[in-house]
Motif scaffolding. Structure first.
Motif, mmCIF file in Angstrom:
data_model
loop_
_atom_site.group_PDB
_atom_site.id
_atom_site.type_symbol
_atom_site.label_atom_id
_atom_site.label_comp_id
_atom_site.label_asym_id
_atom_site.label_seq_id
_atom_site.Cartn_x
_atom_site.Cartn_y
_atom_site.Cartn_z
ATOM 1 N N ALA A 56 0.839 -1.206 0.000
ATOM 2 C CA ALA A 56 0.000 0.000 0.000
ATOM 3 C C ALA A 56 0.871 1.252 0.000
ATOM 4 O O ALA A 56 0.561 2.250 -0.677
ATOM 5 N N LYS A 57 1.974 1.221 0.730
ATOM 6 C CA LYS A 57 2.884 2.371 0.774
ATOM 7 C C LYS A 57 3.423 2.682 -0.614
ATOM 8 O O LYS A 57 3.505 3.846 -1.023
ATOM 9 N N THR A 58 3.767 1.631 -1.367
ATOM 10 C CA THR A 58 4.328 1.818 -2.703
ATOM 11 C C THR A 58 3.316 2.446 -3.654
ATOM 12 O O THR A 58 3.620 3.419 -4.352
ATOM 13 N N VAL A 59 2.093 1.916 -3.659
ATOM 14 C CA VAL A 59 1.107 2.427 -4.619
ATOM 15 C C VAL A 59 0.634 3.834 -4.238
ATOM 16 O O VAL A 59 0.397 4.664 -5.120
ATOM 17 N N PHE A 60 0.543 4.111 -2.940
ATOM 18 C CA PHE A 60 0.142 5.465 -2.558
ATOM 19 C C PHE A 60 1.251 6.471 -2.814
ATOM 20 O O PHE A 60 0.980 7.640 -3.105
ATOM 21 N N SER A 61 2.494 6.027 -2.742
ATOM 22 C CA SER A 61 3.598 6.931 -3.097
ATOM 23 C C SER A 61 3.544 7.253 -4.582
ATOM 24 O O SER A 61 3.892 8.367 -5.003
ATOM 25 N N MET A 62 3.086 6.291 -5.405
ATOM 26 C CA MET A 62 2.902 6.554 -6.827
ATOM 27 C C MET A 62 1.839 7.637 -7.036
ATOM 28 O O MET A 62 1.994 8.525 -7.884
ATOM 29 N N LEU A 63 0.773 7.553 -6.251
ATOM 30 C CA LEU A 63 -0.281 8.561 -6.363
ATOM 31 C C LEU A 63 0.224 9.934 -5.966
ATOM 32 O O LEU A 63 0.075 10.912 -6.710
ATOM 33 N N PHE A 64 0.814 10.035 -4.785
ATOM 34 C CA PHE A 64 1.205 11.343 -4.261
ATOM 35 C C PHE A 64 2.397 11.940 -4.997
ATOM 36 O O PHE A 64 2.656 13.144 -4.890
ATOM 37 N N ARG A 65 3.125 11.106 -5.753
ATOM 38 C CA ARG A 65 4.215 11.630 -6.570
ATOM 39 C C ARG A 65 3.667 12.357 -7.797
ATOM 40 O O ARG A 65 4.372 13.160 -8.425
ATOM 41 N N CYS A 66 2.406 12.086 -8.123
ATOM 42 C CA CYS A 66 1.769 12.727 -9.279
ATOM 43 C C CYS A 66 1.068 14.008 -8.801
ATOM 44 O O CYS A 66 -0.001 13.965 -8.184
ATOM 45 N N ARG A 67 1.676 15.136 -9.082
ATOM 46 C CA ARG A 67 1.142 16.427 -8.625
ATOM 47 C C ARG A 67 -0.265 16.672 -9.173
ATOM 48 O O ARG A 67 -1.128 17.223 -8.480
ATOM 49 N N SER A 68 -0.501 16.243 -10.396
ATOM 50 C CA SER A 68 -1.828 16.434 -10.998
ATOM 51 C C SER A 68 -2.896 15.678 -10.228
ATOM 52 O O SER A 68 -4.023 16.163 -10.066
ATOM 53 N N TRP A 69 -2.562 14.466 -9.750
ATOM 54 C CA TRP A 69 -3.550 13.705 -8.980
ATOM 55 C C TRP A 69 -3.875 14.416 -7.668
ATOM 56 O O TRP A 69 -5.039 14.510 -7.274
ATOM 57 N N VAL A 70 -2.854 14.914 -6.985
ATOM 58 C CA VAL A 70 -3.067 15.594 -5.703
ATOM 59 C C VAL A 70 -3.979 16.800 -5.881
ATOM 60 O O VAL A 70 -4.954 16.993 -5.141
ATOM 61 N N LEU A 71 -3.700 17.611 -6.904
ATOM 62 C CA LEU A 71 -4.509 18.804 -7.138
ATOM 63 C C LEU A 71 -5.923 18.435 -7.587
ATOM 64 O O LEU A 71 -6.901 19.066 -7.168
ATOM 65 N N ASN A 72 -6.044 17.405 -8.434
ATOM 66 C CA ASN A 72 -7.378 16.981 -8.869
ATOM 67 C C ASN A 72 -8.186 16.426 -7.699
ATOM 68 O O ASN A 72 -9.410 16.585 -7.648
ATOM 69 N N MET A 73 -7.505 15.794 -6.744
ATOM 70 C CA MET A 73 -8.190 15.310 -5.549
ATOM 71 C C MET A 73 -8.794 16.482 -4.772
ATOM 72 O O MET A 73 -9.958 16.428 -4.340
ATOM 73 N N PHE A 74 -8.025 17.561 -4.605
ATOM 74 C CA PHE A 74 -8.559 18.737 -3.913
ATOM 75 C C PHE A 74 -9.695 19.374 -4.708
ATOM 76 O O PHE A 74 -10.666 19.893 -4.129
ATOM 77 N N TYR A 75 -9.587 19.328 -6.019
ATOM 78 C CA TYR A 75 -10.649 19.829 -6.902
ATOM 79 C C TYR A 75 -11.942 19.053 -6.653
ATOM 80 O O TYR A 75 -13.026 19.636 -6.510
#
Length: 233
Positions: free
Chosen positions: A7-26
């Motif tokens: 889980a740590k590995t796959v979530f690090s993949m998510l949070f490494r993607c700046r677009s995903w983080v910003l789209n999540m806040f969107y």
């Protein structure tokens, strides 16, 4: 195919993607704005307008606007481009509430509020789902793993947690301002809280959404990805 990822590995993949983080806040902003309108319309109709039945007509206007605008989103997107379309929807959230913030007791103002939210939410819904499709491609490009389900699931989890928190804040705001469901007429503080939750509070959330969109450059990320793939080919 048989490699197990933590889980740590796959979530690090998510949070490494700046677009995903910003789209999540969107997406979180979208969920909170929708909640604030739909959860308090009945309170507003009952205790501000003095007619619980009025909530049905207001919600109908919201739903009609949402449905009608769904046929126009693609045309708007083609005309303005994705980022400008997202900015347009966020601006509509704000502009549609100005009359209500100035005069929260106006019947016309609450209808404009509901209709503008219906249109803006529909546009936003289409935009963040379109963003998700590109984000999956970007994460695959960055990490070599395609995380379709995880991207959607993580977004939905974050949104539901934010909506749950906003629900609790609404309940607390009404409670501390003296709201009592047994009273036919609520104290002035409770009325002010209901108006705030339908007016300037979602307006502030929409302002946050506007800022998030300014930093969200999925189209640029996608362009860089395609250029790099073309160069490697």
């Amino acid at each position: 195919d048989d490699e197990k990822l933590s889980a740590k590995t796959v979530f690090s993949m998510l949070f490494r993607c700046r677009s995903w983080v910003l789209n999540m806040f969107y997406i979180i902003c979208y969920g909170v704005i929708n909640l604030l309108l739909m959860s308090c319309i009945t309170y507003y109709a009952t205790y501000v307008l003095g007619s619980t039945a009025a909530a049905t007509a207001i919600q109908a206007a919201y739903l009609a606007a949402a449905l009608g605008s769904s046929f126009l989103v693609s045309a708007i997107d083609r005309l303005l481009g994705r980022k400008k379309t997202m900015l347009f929807a966020a601006a509509l959230f704000i502009l549609g509430k100005i009359w209500f913030v100035i005069n929260p007791f106006s019947l016309g103002a609450i209808y404009v509020n509901a209709i503008s939210v219906g249109i803006a939410l529909t546009i936003t819904f289409v935009m963040f789902n379109t963003n998700r499709n590109n984000i999956v491609d970007i994460i695959e490009w960055q990490s070599g793993r395609r995380l379709d389900s995880l991207v959607s699931t993580a977004d939905n989890l974050a949104s539901k947690l934010a909506v749950a928190g906003a629900t609790q804040l609404v309940a607390v705001a009404l409670s501390v301002n003296g709201f009592d469901a047994k009273l036919a007429v609520q104290p002035a503080g409770a009325i002010a809280a209901i108006n705030a939750v339908l007016g300037w509070v979602p307006m502030a959330v929409a302002a946050v959404m506007l800022v998030v969109i300014l930093f969200l450059n999925i189209e640029d990320d996608t362009k860089r990805m395609l250029e790099e793939k073309a160069a490697q080919a």
